[in-house]
Scaffold this motif. Structure first.
Motif, PDB file in Angstrom:
ATOM      1  N   ASP A 164      31.251  41.716  89.178  1.00 49.62           N
ATOM      2  CA  ASP A 164      32.271  42.442  89.697  1.00 49.62           C
ATOM      3  C   ASP A 164      32.311  43.625  88.779  1.00 49.62           C
ATOM      4  OD1 ASP A 164      33.762  41.908  87.292  1.00 49.62           O
ATOM      5  OD2 ASP A 164      34.467  40.226  88.094  1.00 49.62           O
ATOM      6  N   ASP A 165      33.229  44.655  88.871  1.00 53.38           N
ATOM      7  CA  ASP A 165      32.986  45.832  88.343  1.00 53.38           C
ATOM      8  C   ASP A 165      33.291  45.756  86.827  1.00 53.38           C
ATOM      9  OD1 ASP A 165      32.921  47.142  90.944  1.00 53.38           O
ATOM     10  OD2 ASP A 165      35.116  47.196  90.911  1.00 53.38           O
ATOM     11  N   SER A 166      33.907  44.545  86.294  1.00 56.68           N
ATOM     12  CA  SER A 166      34.160  44.778  84.923  1.00 56.68           C
ATOM     13  C   SER A 166      33.447  43.426  84.061  1.00 56.68           C
ATOM     14  CB  SER A 166      35.899  44.706  84.604  1.00 56.68           C
ATOM     15  OG  SER A 166      36.183  43.665  85.259  1.00 56.68           O
ATOM     16  N   ASP A 167      33.372  42.664  84.955  1.00 59.55           N
ATOM     17  CA  ASP A 167      32.844  41.392  84.044  1.00 59.55           C
ATOM     18  C   ASP A 167      31.847  40.532  85.194  1.00 59.55           C
ATOM     19  OD1 ASP A 167      32.830  39.343  82.212  1.00 59.55           O
ATOM     20  OD2 ASP A 167      34.855  38.767  82.529  1.00 59.55           O
ATOM     21  N   THR A 168      31.080  39.359  84.720  1.00 57.81           N
ATOM     22  CA  THR A 168      30.172  38.528  85.471  1.00 57.81           C
ATOM     23  C   THR A 168      30.426  37.048  85.061  1.00 57.81           C
ATOM     24  OG1 THR A 168      28.478  40.417  85.339  1.00 57.81           O
ATOM     25  CG2 THR A 168      27.766  38.060  85.754  1.00 57.81           C
ATOM     26  N   LEU A 169      30.490  36.252  86.067  1.00 59.82           N
ATOM     27  CA  LEU A 169      30.565  34.775  85.986  1.00 59.82           C
ATOM     28  C   LEU A 169      29.074  34.337  86.077  1.00 59.82           C
ATOM     29  CD1 LEU A 169      32.125  32.250  85.891  1.00 59.82           C
ATOM     30  CD2 LEU A 169      32.427  32.315  88.241  1.00 59.82           C
ATOM     31  N   PHE A 170      28.649  33.643  84.837  1.00 57.39           N
ATOM     32  CA  PHE A 170      27.330  32.924  85.072  1.00 57.39           C
ATOM     33  C   PHE A 170      27.585  31.435  85.112  1.00 57.39           C
ATOM     34  CE2 PHE A 170      26.973  36.887  82.666  1.00 57.39           C
ATOM     35  CZ  PHE A 170      25.938  37.545  83.041  1.00 57.39           C
ATOM     36  N   ILE A 171      26.960  30.971  85.973  1.00 58.13           N
ATOM     37  CA  ILE A 171      27.288  29.364  86.372  1.00 58.13           C
ATOM     38  C   ILE A 171      25.607  28.729  86.399  1.00 58.13           C
ATOM     39  CG2 ILE A 171      28.097  27.585  87.977  1.00 58.13           C
ATOM     40  CD1 ILE A 171      29.592  29.958  89.358  1.00 58.13           C
ATOM     41  N   HIS A 172      25.561  27.644  85.682  1.00 61.76           N
ATOM     42  CA  HIS A 172      24.256  26.757  85.657  1.00 61.76           C
ATOM     43  C   HIS A 172      24.877  25.304  86.115  1.00 61.76           C
ATOM     44  CE1 HIS A 172      20.923  24.625  84.750  1.00 61.76           C
ATOM     45  NE2 HIS A 172      21.500  23.881  83.664  1.00 61.76           N
ATOM     46  N   ALA A 173      23.820  24.755  87.108  1.00 65.72           N
ATOM     47  CA  ALA A 173      23.985  23.182  87.423  1.00 65.72           C
ATOM     48  C   ALA A 173      22.782  22.800  87.527  1.00 65.72           C
ATOM     49  CB  ALA A 173      24.862  23.150  88.431  1.00 65.72           C
ATOM     50  N   ASP A 174      22.342  21.375  87.621  1.00 65.76           N
ATOM     51  CA  ASP A 174      21.173  20.662  88.068  1.00 65.76           C
ATOM     52  C   ASP A 174      20.674  21.151  89.432  1.00 65.76           C
ATOM     53  OD1 ASP A 174      21.274  19.762  85.729  1.00 65.76           O
ATOM     54  OD2 ASP A 174      21.536  17.612  86.273  1.00 65.76           O
ATOM     55  N   THR A 175      21.578  21.184  90.329  1.00 72.18           N
ATOM     56  CA  THR A 175      21.426  21.565  91.815  1.00 72.18           C
ATOM     57  C   THR A 175      22.738  22.703  92.134  1.00 72.18           C
ATOM     58  OG1 THR A 175      20.255  19.686  92.292  1.00 72.18           O
ATOM     59  CG2 THR A 175      21.000  20.930  94.150  1.00 72.18           C
ATOM     60  N   VAL A 191      27.256  21.052  85.240  1.00 70.38           N
ATOM     61  CA  VAL A 191      27.626  22.420  85.283  1.00 70.38           C
ATOM     62  C   VAL A 191      28.304  23.005  84.204  1.00 70.38           C
ATOM     63  CG1 VAL A 191      29.126  23.803  86.674  1.00 70.38           C
ATOM     64  CG2 VAL A 191      28.241  21.462  87.818  1.00 70.38           C
ATOM     65  N   ARG A 192      28.011  24.017  84.056  1.00 67.23           N
ATOM     66  CA  ARG A 192      28.377  24.871  82.825  1.00 67.23           C
ATOM     67  C   ARG A 192      28.664  26.519  82.937  1.00 67.23           C
ATOM     68  NH1 ARG A 192      28.492  23.127  77.563  1.00 67.23           N
ATOM     69  NH2 ARG A 192      27.316  25.059  76.829  1.00 67.23           N
ATOM     70  N   PHE A 193      29.688  26.868  82.925  1.00 63.05           N
ATOM     71  CA  PHE A 193      29.724  28.394  83.236  1.00 63.05           C
ATOM     72  C   PHE A 193      30.501  29.153  82.040  1.00 63.05           C
ATOM     73  CE2 PHE A 193      33.654  26.422  84.883  1.00 63.05           C
ATOM     74  CZ  PHE A 193      34.547  27.170  84.424  1.00 63.05           C
ATOM     75  N   PHE A 194      30.065  30.545  82.209  1.00 63.94           N
ATOM     76  CA  PHE A 194      30.476  31.491  81.105  1.00 63.94           C
ATOM     77  C   PHE A 194      31.021  32.693  81.661  1.00 63.94           C
ATOM     78  CE2 PHE A 194      30.038  35.061  78.313  1.00 63.94           C
ATOM     79  CZ  PHE A 194      30.646  34.625  77.441  1.00 63.94           C
ATOM     80  N   LYS A 195      32.128  33.169  81.500  1.00 63.61           N
ATOM     81  CA  LYS A 195      32.754  34.526  81.643  1.00 63.61           C
ATOM     82  C   LYS A 195      33.517  34.879  80.400  1.00 63.61           C
ATOM     83  CE  LYS A 195      35.494  36.703  85.587  1.00 63.61           C
ATOM     84  NZ  LYS A 195      36.692  37.305  84.845  1.00 63.61           N
ATOM     85  N   SER A 196      33.912  36.305  80.224  1.00 63.19           N
ATOM     86  CA  SER A 196      34.373  36.671  78.922  1.00 63.19           C
ATOM     87  C   SER A 196      35.610  36.098  78.775  1.00 63.19           C
ATOM     88  CB  SER A 196      34.296  38.010  79.045  1.00 63.19           C
ATOM     89  OG  SER A 196      35.236  38.416  80.241  1.00 63.19           O
TER      90      SER A 196
END
Length: 542
Positions: free
Chosen positions: A297-308, A329-334
C-alpha cells in the motif's frame, strides 16, 4: 536481407550435405522419360534439345511432371517446364509453379513464380522453391506463406522435409489462428505430431493473455505451450515470471516452476515461490515451496509466508478476492506480526482471519485465542476479535506482565495500540502492575468478573468496568508469590515473533495458553445487559 538469404541458402546446402551423409551409397542415376505431348520439335541450330508442346507429361522414377510446354535436354538428363507446372512427388506431395528447372541426375528441382507445395492439408506458397528429391527437402530463401487447417504461418526463410513432415521457419515468423497469434525468430513444426518448437524471442497472444519466452514448444491440438527460457505470462492485471512455464489454454491452467514471481496490479500483491499454479477460469492460483506474498500500500507492506498459499481473484467466473495460507503461516507488517496454521485475508473488506494456534503481536501486546479476526482500516489495525481462550499479554515497563483473559475479547486500536477492550463470556480476568508517574510500583491488581470493559492508555490499563461476579484485590509486590503473578495458561512467545520480512520463513513452535474449562461462544457482543459495578479507575496511569 541479402546476408540472411545467403546464410539460409548455405544452411539448406549444409542440411542437404548432412542428409546425404546418412545415405548408404549414391543413388543410381536413372533416365528421364517423356510420356506424352501433343507436339514435338527439334532444331539443332537452336541447341540440342527437344521442344515439347501441349499436355506434356514427363516421368522420372516415381515422380510425374505435367506442364503446357517443356525443353528436354537428353544429354544432361534434364528439362525446363513452362506454364501450369505440376509435379506429383508421391502419394501426398504435389508442387505447382509457372516455371521449373529439373536436373534428373541430381534429382534436384527449382520452381519459379506462383509456387505451391501441397502435402495432405499443408499448403506452402512462395515465389521461389528448391526441392531435393534425394533428401525430400524443399527450401525457400525469400518469404513464404504456409497454411494448415485454420493456421497460417509466414516467414522469410525456411524448408520442409516431406518424409518427416517437418516445416522449419526462420526470421520474422508469424503464426495466426482463431485461437492465438505467435511471433518468433525460429520455428520448427512437425505436422504429424502437431507440435511446434521455437527458439529466440517468442510471443503467443490470445484473448486472455500474452506468453513470452525464448525457447519451448507448443502442442497444437492440445493447445498447450511450454517455455523454459525467460518465460513471462501476462494478462490485464497479472504478470507471471519464472524459470519455466507450462500453459494449458483449453482449461486455463498455467504452471510456473522455480523462482516464480506473480504480480497482480489490481490488488497490489506480489506472490513468490518455487511452484505456482494459476487457474484463470476458476479464478484462483496457489503457490508452494518457499511461497510468500507481499501486499503493498502507500505507506506499508504486509509480508506473508505459508507452506501453501491460495489466491482467489475476480474473474467473470469468480467474484471473490482473498488469500488463504495453510500450514506454518507467519506474517510481518510494521504495526503487526502474526503466526498461525491457517490464515485467510479477505481483500474486499480488509479482514484477516487466523485459525489453529494463532498469535498476533501489535506493538508491545501479544494476543492469542482459538480464533482471531483482524480488521484493517487506513492500512492499520482497526480492531481484533479473539474467540475462545482469549488472552492479551503486555510486558510491563519495568518487570512482570499485564494480562487480560476471557472467553472472548474484542479490542479496538488507535495508532497501532490497543485503546479499548471488551471481555465477554463470563470468565474475565486481569492482572496489571499499577505504577506512579515515576514508574514506582503501587501494587499488583488482580480482578475477576463475568464481563469487563477496559480502557487503555500507553499500553497500560487506565479504566475497568466490571459486570457481575466481581472480585478485585490489590497486592503489594512482596505479598504476591511469583507463581500467582501469571494467569492460568500464560505463555509469552516473544522469541518466535517475526522480527522482519525475512524472518517470516523461520520455522517455529509456540505454546498456546488454554483455559481449564473453556466455554464455547461463537457470538460476541460489545455490551452487556447486566448492571455494571461502579467504575474502577486505575490511579496514575502512565
Amino acid at each position: 536481407m541479402r546476408r540472411n538469404c545467403f546464410f539460409i541458402l548455405v544452411l539448406c546446402f549444409l542440411v542437404q550435405i548432412a542428409f546425404a551423409q546418412e545415405e548408404t551409397g549414391e543413388k543410381k542415376k536413372t533416365k528421364v522419360h517423356i510420356e506424352h505431348y501433343d507436339q514435338i520439335s527439334y532444331n539443332r541450330n537452336l541447341g540440342e534439345f527437344q521442344r515439347l508442346i501441349g499436355n506434356v507429361k514427363i516421368r522420372h522414377d516415381s515422380a510425374y511432371f505435367f506442364c503446357d510446354s517443356a525443353y528436354f535436354y537428353e544429354k544432361t538428363n534434364s528439362f525446363d517446364a513452362y506454364q501450369n507446372v505440376h509435379i506429383i512427388v508421391n502419394d501426398s506431395v504435389e508442387i505447382f509453379s509457372d516455371l521449373l528447372n529439373y536436373d534428373g541426375n541430381a534429382r534436384f528441382a527449382e520452381f519459379f513464380d506462383n509456387v505451391k507445395l501441397r502435402d495432405d492439408s499443408t499448403l506452402l506458397q512462395t515465389q521461389y522453391l528448391t526441392y531435393d528429391r534425394n533428401q525430400h527437402l524443399a527450401c525457400y530463401p525469400d518469404s513464404a506463406c504456409t497454411t494448415r487447417g485454420n493456421k497460417t504461418l509466414i516467414s522469410c526463410l525456411g524448408y520442409y522435409r516431406d518424409d518427416l513432415k517437418e516445416l522449419s521457419f526462420f526470421e520474422n515468423v508469424e503464426v495466426t489462428s482463431p485461437k492465438y497469434q505467435m511471433y518468433t525468430d525460429t520455428l520448427f513444426y512437425n505436422t504429424e505430431k502437431e507440435k511446434m518448437w521455437f527458439w529466440g524471442p517468442t510471443d503467443i497472444i490470445n484473448e486472455e493473455n500474452k506468453l513470452y519466452g525464448e525457447h519451448g514448444y507448443y502442442l497444437v491440438d492440445e493447445d498447450i505451450a511450454y517455455f523454459d527460457k525467460k518465460p513471462v505470462m501476462r494478462n490485464e492485471t497479472q504478470r507471471l515470471k519464472s524459470d519455466s512455464i507450462f500453459y494449458n489454454r483449453a482449461i486455463g491452467l498455467a504452471k510456473a516452476f522455480d523462482h516464480v514471481d506473480m504480480i497482480d496490479t489490481s490488488y497490489k500483491v506480489v506472490l513468490r515461490g518455487d511452484y505456482v499454479e494459476m487457474w484463470e477460469k476458476k479464478g484462483f492460483s496457489y503457490a508452494t515451496d518457499s511461497a510468500y506474498a507481499a501486499y503493498f500500500d502507500d505507506s506499508d507492506t504486509l509480508f506473508i509466508h505459508a507452506d501453501t498459499m491460495f489466491f482467489h481473484f475476480k474473474t467473470k467466473w469468480n467474484n471473490e478476492e482473498k488469500m488463504i495460507g495453510r500450514r506454518n503461516v507467519r506474517f510481518f507488517k510494521s504495526d503487526m506480526q502474526g503466526k498461525c496454521d491457517t490464515m485467510t485475508y479477505l481483500v474486499a473488506d480488509s479482514t484477516i482471519r487466523m485459525r489453529v494456534n494463532p498469535i498476533l503481536w501489535a506493538e508491545d501486546s501479544q494476543l492469542t485465542g482459538d480464533f482471531i479476526d483482524i480488521k484493517i482500516a487506513d492500512h492499520k489495525i482497526d480492531s481484533v476479535v479473539q474467540r475462545n481462550n482469549a488472552f492479551i499479554i503486555n510486558q510491563d515497563t519495568v518487570e512482570g506482565f499485564n494480562q487480560i483473559k476471557g472467553t472472548d475479547i474484542i479490542s479496538r486500536f488507535r495508532n497501532g495500540n490497543i485503546h479499548n477492550v471488551n471481555v465477554n463470556g463470563g470468565n474475565a480476568e486481569t492482572i496489571y502492575w499499577l505504577r506512579e508517574d515515576d514508574a514506582a510500583l503501587i501494587g499488583i491488581d488482580i480482578s475477576k468478573a463475568d464481563n469487563m470493559v477496559i480502557e487503555m492508555k500507553g499500553n497500560n490499563i487506565s479504566l475497568i468496568k466490571s459486570y457481575k461476579g466481581i472480585s478485585e484485590t490489590m497486592y503489594p509486590e512482596k505479598d504476591l508469590p511469583e507463581n500467582e503473578r501469571l494467569l492460568q495458561g500464560f505463555k509469552w512467545n516473544d522469541e518466535i515473533r517475526p522480527k522482519d520480512k525475512a524472518d517470516i520463513f523461520r520455522k517455529v513452535d509456540a505454546v498456546m495458553p488454554r483455559n481449564d474449562k473453556p466455554e464455547q461462544n461463537e457470538t460476541l457482543t460489545e455490551t452487556s445487559e447486566e448492571t455494571p459495578a461502579p467504575r474502577h479507575r486505575v490511579k496514575n496511569p502512565r
